[in-house]
Enzyme design. Sequence first.
Site, PDB file in Angstrom:
ATOM      1  N   ASP A 132      56.144  35.882  33.100  1.00 55.58           N
ATOM      2  CA  ASP A 132      54.863  36.374  32.615  1.00 55.58           C
ATOM      3  C   ASP A 132      54.783  36.261  31.091  1.00 55.58           C
ATOM      4  O   ASP A 132      54.103  37.048  30.446  1.00 55.58           O
ATOM      5  CB  ASP A 132      54.712  37.842  33.064  1.00 55.58           C
ATOM      6  CG  ASP A 132      53.291  38.359  32.921  1.00 55.58           C
ATOM      7  OD1 ASP A 132      52.362  37.549  33.026  1.00 55.58           O
ATOM      8  OD2 ASP A 132      53.112  39.574  32.699  1.00 55.58           O
ATOM      9  N   CYS A 186      45.365  34.072  55.700  1.00 54.48           N
ATOM     10  CA  CYS A 186      44.388  35.175  55.638  1.00 54.48           C
ATOM     11  C   CYS A 186      43.482  35.201  56.875  1.00 54.48           C
ATOM     12  O   CYS A 186      43.035  36.268  57.303  1.00 54.48           O
ATOM     13  CB  CYS A 186      43.529  35.054  54.383  1.00 54.48           C
ATOM     14  SG  CYS A 186      44.363  35.592  52.880  1.00 54.48           S
ATOM     15  N   CYS A 189      40.443  37.842  58.019  1.00 51.27           N
ATOM     16  CA  CYS A 189      40.617  39.140  57.339  1.00 51.27           C
ATOM     17  C   CYS A 189      39.835  39.162  56.017  1.00 51.27           C
ATOM     18  O   CYS A 189      39.763  38.155  55.312  1.00 51.27           O
ATOM     19  CB  CYS A 189      42.105  39.349  57.080  1.00 51.27           C
ATOM     20  SG  CYS A 189      42.464  40.851  56.172  1.00 51.27           S
ATOM     21  N   CYS A 192      40.913  43.110  51.728  1.00 54.49           N
ATOM     22  CA  CYS A 192      41.054  43.310  50.279  1.00 54.49           C
ATOM     23  C   CYS A 192      39.690  43.300  49.585  1.00 54.49           C
ATOM     24  O   CYS A 192      39.466  44.066  48.649  1.00 54.49           O
ATOM     25  CB  CYS A 192      42.000  42.281  49.675  1.00 54.49           C
ATOM     26  SG  CYS A 192      41.635  40.583  50.089  1.00 54.49           S
ATOM     27  N   CYS A 196      38.059  46.957  47.578  1.00 60.64           N
ATOM     28  CA  CYS A 196      38.023  46.995  46.104  1.00 60.64           C
ATOM     29  C   CYS A 196      36.978  48.009  45.625  1.00 60.64           C
ATOM     30  O   CYS A 196      35.784  47.865  45.907  1.00 60.64           O
ATOM     31  CB  CYS A 196      37.714  45.611  45.527  1.00 60.64           C
ATOM     32  SG  CYS A 196      37.646  45.656  43.729  1.00 60.64           S
ATOM     33  N   CYS A 212      37.524  44.595  37.401  1.00 62.55           N
ATOM     34  CA  CYS A 212      38.800  44.934  38.048  1.00 62.55           C
ATOM     35  C   CYS A 212      39.468  46.115  37.310  1.00 62.55           C
ATOM     36  O   CYS A 212      39.615  46.101  36.089  1.00 62.55           O
ATOM     37  CB  CYS A 212      39.695  43.705  38.022  1.00 62.55           C
ATOM     38  SG  CYS A 212      41.365  44.017  38.581  1.00 62.55           S
ATOM     39  N   CYS A 239      45.838  48.895  39.434  1.00 62.82           N
ATOM     40  CA  CYS A 239      45.282  49.317  40.731  1.00 62.82           C
ATOM     41  C   CYS A 239      45.961  48.451  41.785  1.00 62.82           C
ATOM     42  O   CYS A 239      46.092  47.244  41.608  1.00 62.82           O
ATOM     43  CB  CYS A 239      43.774  49.084  40.735  1.00 62.82           C
ATOM     44  SG  CYS A 239      42.991  49.295  42.354  1.00 62.82           S
ATOM     45  N   CYS A 242      43.859  46.427  46.595  1.00 67.63           N
ATOM     46  CA  CYS A 242      43.725  45.171  47.358  1.00 67.63           C
ATOM     47  C   CYS A 242      45.085  44.690  47.862  1.00 67.63           C
ATOM     48  O   CYS A 242      45.182  44.056  48.908  1.00 67.63           O
ATOM     49  CB  CYS A 242      43.011  44.097  46.548  1.00 67.63           C
ATOM     50  SG  CYS A 242      43.907  43.520  45.094  1.00 67.63           S
ATOM     51  N   CYS A 246      46.656  45.014  52.455  1.00 63.23           N
ATOM     52  CA  CYS A 246      46.914  43.736  53.138  1.00 63.23           C
ATOM     53  C   CYS A 246      47.799  43.940  54.377  1.00 63.23           C
ATOM     54  O   CYS A 246      48.890  44.507  54.293  1.00 63.23           O
ATOM     55  CB  CYS A 246      47.594  42.772  52.162  1.00 63.23           C
ATOM     56  SG  CYS A 246      47.879  41.158  52.911  1.00 63.23           S
TER      57      CYS A 246
HETATM   58  S1  SF4 Z   1      44.025  41.681  52.815  1.00 59.71           S
HETATM   59 FE1  SF4 Z   1      45.693  40.141  52.754  1.00 59.71          FE
HETATM   60  S2  SF4 Z   1      45.394  38.904  54.623  1.00 59.71           S
HETATM   61 FE2  SF4 Z   1      43.518  40.079  54.318  1.00 59.71          FE
HETATM   62  S3  SF4 Z   1      42.197  38.641  53.182  1.00 59.71           S
HETATM   63 FE3  SF4 Z   1      43.230  39.916  51.656  1.00 59.71          FE
HETATM   64  S4  SF4 Z   1      45.058  38.759  51.070  1.00 59.71           S
HETATM   65 FE4  SF4 Z   1      44.293  37.846  52.992  1.00 59.71          FE
END
Ligand code: SF4
Length: 371
Positions: A132, A186, A189, A192, A196, A212, A239, A242, A246
């Site tokens: 980073d 993903c 889904c 996230c 938010c 954000c 934060c 999100c 997951c």
């Molecule tokens: S919560 Fe995880 S699996 Fe679901 S859309 Fe977001 S990054 Fe993808």
Amino acid sequence: MQILKEKIKQKAKTLGFDVVGFTKPHVDEDTKKKFKEFLENNCHGEMNWLERHFEKKIDPKIIWDEVQTVMVLGLNYGPKANPLLKNNFKEIANASVYANNKDYHDVIFKKLNLMQKWLINELKIKSKLFVDTSPILEKYFAKKADIGWQGKHTNLVSKEFGSWLFLAEIFLPIKLNLNNNSIDNCGNCRKCLDICPTGALIDEYKIDARRCISYLTIEYKGPFPQKIRKKIGNKIYGCDDCLSVCPWNKFSTPTNNKDFLSSKNEKELSFFLGFSEKKFKKFFKDSPIKRIGWVSFMRNIIIASGNSEEKSLIKYLKKLSKNDNPIIRGSCIWSLNQLMKEKEKKIFEYMKRKEKNKYVLYELDMTNKFF
Ligand code: SF4
């Protein structure tokens, strides 16, 4: 080359890295285009270094012209409990998981240094180390190196470690056999995006940093936008919403790295409201929180206090409302307005008579408006 790759990988694992991958130092055209759009739409807010370093970001050879392979290393920092639970404790100063322990930059850099020494002593291979610390598209390279994929929240997701990997890179001047085929898992889904609090995920795989909470509480130096303050809740540094929501986290395991186990920074808001700059520097000397400085930290603590419904914090806020820094005074006014009863708010009239700063006067004018 396959044997060499395995040897390097094994060494990184013995140093404590949980996952290691390799990829070419090449950024594809689609990624360049999307990064350019992100900047053109000002979604990076005040992170001007992203603009300044655009060329380096899209071409690692500008950083080091000898680089032939990017080695990506991940370290698991999985928490014991789901961080979403902390959102319910309004009196707690809720910092992002990664900030509750030792500064991961320091922890990882020590490991990278050992890796660099081994590469030169054992294999006569030069290298450059990054955690980073340089303009590198680290999530992109992590995806390319099969560490995981970039989820709809734009962060990295790992099938094995969920959302909880610190990333680092080592540039190597050698070519290795690569066989990358990262897959996006993903599916349908959208958890996230839905969770938010501030709507910062403006679309799948698209973030507007200006909304954000991580950006606002860590990178942004000014007063928080009025409309977002209540949504920040008890979050005082970053934060994780999100990341925490997951579903892939169900496969993750809590870290056993002792540097990331404690949660020494987890305290009640009242504990931090009395912090002087000197105390802040001492308390956070090993923590990433030190990077934002005392003023931004106090601004965050003050706004979270305003969201706490804790009347006992009023006395601290009144004291801080006399501070020399206008951001601190202005934030106190908003928070006092949230916590005080109507009859107590006469104090704002008194403040108005004494105040000279335009921004603080604006905050005082806003005390009778609702958000
Ligand atoms: S919560 Fe995880 S699996 Fe679901 S859309 Fe977001 S990054 Fe993808």
